[in-house]
Design an enzyme around this catalytic site. Structure first.
Site, mmCIF file in Angstrom:
data_model
loop_
_atom_site.group_PDB
_atom_site.id
_atom_site.type_symbol
_atom_site.label_atom_id
_atom_site.label_comp_id
_atom_site.label_asym_id
_atom_site.label_seq_id
_atom_site.Cartn_x
_atom_site.Cartn_y
_atom_site.Cartn_z
ATOM 1 N N ASN A 63 30.799 -17.470 54.125
ATOM 2 C CA ASN A 63 30.943 -17.025 55.519
ATOM 3 C C ASN A 63 32.393 -16.662 55.896
ATOM 4 O O ASN A 63 32.630 -16.054 56.940
ATOM 5 C CB ASN A 63 30.415 -18.086 56.497
ATOM 6 C CG ASN A 63 28.895 -18.134 56.578
ATOM 7 O OD1 ASN A 63 28.304 -19.168 56.876
ATOM 8 N ND2 ASN A 63 28.237 -17.005 56.323
ATOM 9 N N ASP A 81 19.351 -19.302 60.594
ATOM 10 C CA ASP A 81 19.740 -17.898 60.483
ATOM 11 C C ASP A 81 19.277 -17.092 61.703
ATOM 12 O O ASP A 81 18.288 -17.433 62.346
ATOM 13 C CB ASP A 81 19.113 -17.321 59.211
ATOM 14 C CG ASP A 81 19.814 -16.060 58.737
ATOM 15 O OD1 ASP A 81 20.902 -15.751 59.258
ATOM 16 O OD2 ASP A 81 19.277 -15.380 57.850
HETATM 17 C C1 FPP Z 1 23.608 -17.716 60.777
HETATM 18 O O1 FPP Z 1 23.316 -16.674 61.675
HETATM 19 C C2 FPP Z 1 24.332 -18.763 61.455
HETATM 20 C C3 FPP Z 1 25.587 -19.188 61.142
HETATM 21 C C4 FPP Z 1 26.407 -18.653 60.038
HETATM 22 C C5 FPP Z 1 26.242 -20.229 61.934
HETATM 23 C C6 FPP Z 1 25.375 -21.393 62.271
HETATM 24 C C7 FPP Z 1 25.955 -22.073 63.403
HETATM 25 C C8 FPP Z 1 25.262 -22.544 64.442
HETATM 26 C C9 FPP Z 1 23.786 -22.522 64.540
HETATM 27 C C10 FPP Z 1 26.031 -23.119 65.531
HETATM 28 C C11 FPP Z 1 25.794 -24.584 65.659
HETATM 29 C C12 FPP Z 1 26.282 -25.403 64.548
HETATM 30 C C13 FPP Z 1 26.961 -26.552 64.708
HETATM 31 C C14 FPP Z 1 27.122 -27.485 63.569
HETATM 32 C C15 FPP Z 1 27.565 -26.942 65.987
HETATM 33 P P1 FPP Z 1 23.954 -15.258 61.403
HETATM 34 O O2 FPP Z 1 25.231 -15.159 62.145
HETATM 35 O O3 FPP Z 1 24.071 -15.045 59.932
HETATM 36 O O4 FPP Z 1 22.886 -14.309 62.025
HETATM 37 P P2 FPP Z 1 22.500 -12.866 61.495
HETATM 38 O O5 FPP Z 1 21.925 -13.051 60.123
HETATM 39 O O6 FPP Z 1 21.487 -12.408 62.499
HETATM 40 O O7 FPP Z 1 23.749 -12.052 61.496
#
Ligand code: FPP
Length: 265
Positions: free
Chosen positions: A90, A42
């Site tokens: 998501n 996250d």
């Molecule tokens: C959460 O951060 C992250 C995600 C929903 C996406 C996770 C994806 C990656 C780490 C990219 C790599 C993955 C692969 C399998 C190649 P957020 O966007 O919810 O952050 P926030 O809470 O600060 O908005």
């Protein structure tokens, strides 16, 4: 020393699988490591907006972190690493961000496939894979097939995944078998349900790590985490280093796991 190891990790620099005697692992208790670690990656968005960048830059930076953590998990000889890449919730994000993430997963598979294979990784995708773009599904199935005989770390990537959804699908498949007369309802036990989950063949989760400050499970591995320990850190995922991962391992080694009983394990 660790700063020296990780401080200069530029884009051109390659983070190699740490050896057993690496300084990174000097405080590891090898007989008290978790076997299955699950990670809620996250804080990509917050990392990016905090730097005045687009949220997508955070996801891109998160890929590099994931690569380094997978290499660290291999060095630690973990049995399984399961990461939450995209939840069933998501899809509520703006379309351009969803599209970007799908493309990022595809690019990751294209670029990292051979290296993961050479590292003896067994990749597996969990979740409603059939709800993802067709070309990505094909890449995922091909990656799984390529690595299916590997014997190293089980690397489970949760994509279009929800824990409740996974349990529902498992229950539906068992109900269908019961309706077809293949099994009796009273035969259904924990092992049978576990075998109907996407994670079949994996050990239960020992440790859940969540980055970026929130302290919740967000529908991740609900069944599998029944007796997991939890480790929360304020560090955003793109800033999460192998050193931070090792810190979580050291913290876990100090936990007293009783599994509902009285004895320390
Ligand atoms: C959460 O951060 C992250 C995600 C929903 C996406 C996770 C994806 C990656 C780490 C990219 C790599 C993955 C692969 C399998 C190649 P957020 O966007 O919810 O952050 P926030 O809470 O600060 O908005």
């Amino acid at each position: 020393m660790l700063k020296k190891l990780f401080g200069g990790l530029g884009s051109a620099e390659q983070f190699e699988i740490p050896e057993h005697d690496s300084p990174l692992f000097q405080d590891i208790q090898w007989d008290r490591l978790p076997r299955h670690v699950a990670v809620i990656m996250d804080g990509n968005g917050r990392w990016a907006t905090g730097k005045g960048l687009l949220r997508t830059a955070g996801h891109k930076a998160g890929v590099k972190t994931l690569k380094n953590i997978l290499k660290t998990a291999i060095g630690l000889n973990l049995d399984a690493l399961t990461v939450y890449a995209f939840s069933t919730e998501n899809w509520k994000r703006p379309r351009p961000e969803v599209d970007f993430l799908m493309q990022l997963f595809a690019d990751y598979l294209t670029k990292e496939l051979q290296e993961m294979h050479a590292d003896n990784v067994q990749i597996h995708f969990i979740g409603r894979i059939d709800g993802l773009p067709a070309s990505l599904q094909k890449q995922m199935r091909e990656a799984e097939a390529l690595m299916c005989h590997n014997t190293g770390v089980k690397f489970n990537v949760a994509a279009n995944y929800g824990g409740q959804d996974e349990i529902l699908r498992a229950v539906q498949s068992l109900a269908a078998r019961a309706a077809a007369g293949e099994i009796q309802p009273e035969q259904i036990d924990e092992a049978m349900l576990e075998n109907a989950l996407d994670t079949r063949g994996n050990l239960p989760v020992d440790l859940v790590i969540r980055t970026s400050g929130d302290e919740r499970l967000s529908n991740f591995l609900l069944w599998q985490s029944a007796y997991a320990e939890f480790y929360f850190t304020d560090v955003n995922w793109p800033d999460f280093t192998p050193e931070d991962f090792v810190k979580a391992m050291i913290d876990f080694a100090g936990r007293n796991r009783r599994f509902g009983g009285l004895q320390n394990k």
